[in-house]
Design an enzyme around this catalytic site. Structure first.
Site, short mmCIF file in Angstrom:
data_model
loop_
_atom_site.label_atom_id
_atom_site.label_comp_id
_atom_site.label_asym_id
_atom_site.label_seq_id
_atom_site.Cartn_x
_atom_site.Cartn_y
_atom_site.Cartn_z
N ASP A 192 41.28 46.44 16.73
CA ASP A 192 40.14 45.63 16.71
C ASP A 192 39.93 45.26 15.18
O ASP A 192 39.85 46.37 14.36
CB ASP A 192 39.19 46.60 17.32
CG ASP A 192 37.81 45.80 17.21
OD1 ASP A 192 37.75 44.27 17.27
OD2 ASP A 192 36.84 46.06 17.79
N GLU B 154 41.26 41.02 18.44
CA GLU B 154 41.47 42.07 19.10
C GLU B 154 42.49 41.92 19.77
O GLU B 154 42.63 40.82 20.44
CB GLU B 154 40.37 42.88 19.67
CG GLU B 154 39.64 42.05 20.76
CD GLU B 154 38.48 42.86 21.60
OE1 GLU B 154 38.63 44.00 21.80
OE2 GLU B 154 37.53 42.08 21.69
#
Length: 353
Positions: A9, A105
């Protein structure tokens, strides 16, 4: 079988790119999105802004009130997509099993990866280092045996951190998680569980399966499994798009039907152009319309459809306007495509975590 899943992420992706490219933004609270002088919304913001309570999807005007020094930068999707492409290329150096969730992500299955002596931990560290060296951006990573745990772990040591949940630590890690951390558990489900005095996963695991099923139906079995670390979802590379949508936020709220209908047809035109680029018009199985009221309440209507049925979209909008006649600040339309169940692509192997 023990899988090795990494969730990467990026940290404040859009805002971090803008700060990297503009030295004047260093150490300043930054938000990316619409103007606070109009009907703009915050797409994302950096940690300096978050300390004031600013967050994504917040009206820009409200964000300015919370943080008067907040600097707003206009969204530049072309630039963000270009950076995302570079980052995905880094992922694919380590495994072909990459499932992007958004520009910033992705899940990676590195169970079979020969890199870094087969260690998922070292692979995650190496990926984050490559990202930092090549893009001057930071990423956080979670490493675990399931997608659920990897995603939770990636948020554990943000920003620019890595959290590894070893197989032998899995249950102790799960026990400390609030029920709202469970994948798919939103505000409504959280409130229902808390009404039963269930606040964390350890408490949830004490509830018998038949009780959860009686209370929540099929979702009860899902909750029963997840708080025990059971998550069979696999990383699906190049997965088919589930839906496609377009929307617009108005500079002034709309009330009149003619204005709403005109906007709907403009959205249909935009959506048609996007569909034409994907060759998916004939694969449409559902259409939907959504509106956001001046009180920020979201309402939607959906129906089965073969193709992009324009009269049906008009009827759906009429139904919404009849049920919720208050002025609206946003309108969106979308289509959904049929999904093919993924085939099992994993085999038993014996590589240390």
């Amino acid at each position: 079988m023990m899988r090795k899943i990494i969730h990467i992420d990026m940290d404040c992706f859009y805002a971090a790119i803008e700060q990297r490219d503009d030295p004047d933004l260093a150490n300043m609270p930054v938000a990316v999105g619409g103007s606070p002088d109009g009907r703009g919304v915050v797409s994302t913001c950096n940690y300096a802004a978050r300390r004031f309570g600013v967050h994504s999807a917040m009206p820009a005007a409200q964000a300015r009130r919370l943080c008067p020094e907040l600097i707003f930068v206009k969204t530049n999707m072309v630039k963000y997509k270009a950076e995302s492409t570079k980052i995905r290329e880094i992922f694919h150096r380590y495994t072909e099993l990459v499932e992007p969730l958004s520009l910033d992500e992705a899940y990676l299955d590195v169970t079979d990866s020969p890199h870094c002596h087969g260690s998922a931990t070292w692979i995650a560290q190496s990926i984050c280092k490559d990202i930092a060296d090549e893009t001057r951006l930071t990423a956080s990573a979670g490493v675990a045996t399931t997608k659920f745990l990897a995603k939770v772990a990636s948020d554990w040591n943000k920003p620019n951190g890595i959290k590894v949940v070893l197989p032998e630590e899995q249950m102790s890690f799960i026990d400390q998680l609030p029920v709202k951390k469970l994948y798919g558990v939103g505000k409504v489900m959280t409130a229902k569980l808390e009404s039963m005095d269930i606040f964390d996963c350890k408490e949830l695991r004490q509830v018998e399966l038949n009780v959860l099923i009686k209370k929540f139906g099929k979702t009860g079995k899902y909750l029963y499994d997840l708080c025990r670390g059971v998550d069979k979802r696999q990383v699906k590379p190049r997965s088919d798009r589930k839906s496609l949508s377009v929307e617009t936020t108005f500079s002034e709220n709309l009330s009149e039907w003619q204005d709403c209908e005109n906007t709907l047809h403009r959205l249909i035109s935009n959506l048609s152009r996007r569909l034409g680029k994907t060759d998916k018009i004939e694969k449409i199985r559902k259409v939907y319309v959504k509106v956001k009221s001046e009180k920020f309440e979201i309402h939607s209507a959906e129906s089965i459809s073969i193709g992009l049925d324009i009269p049906l979209l008009v009827r759906l909008l009429k139904r919404l306007r009849e049920q919720y006649p208050e002025p609206i600040r946003l309108m969106g339309i979308g289509v959904r495509f049929p999904q093919t169940p993924p085939k099992d692509q994993y085999q038993q192997i014996d590589i240390p975590f």
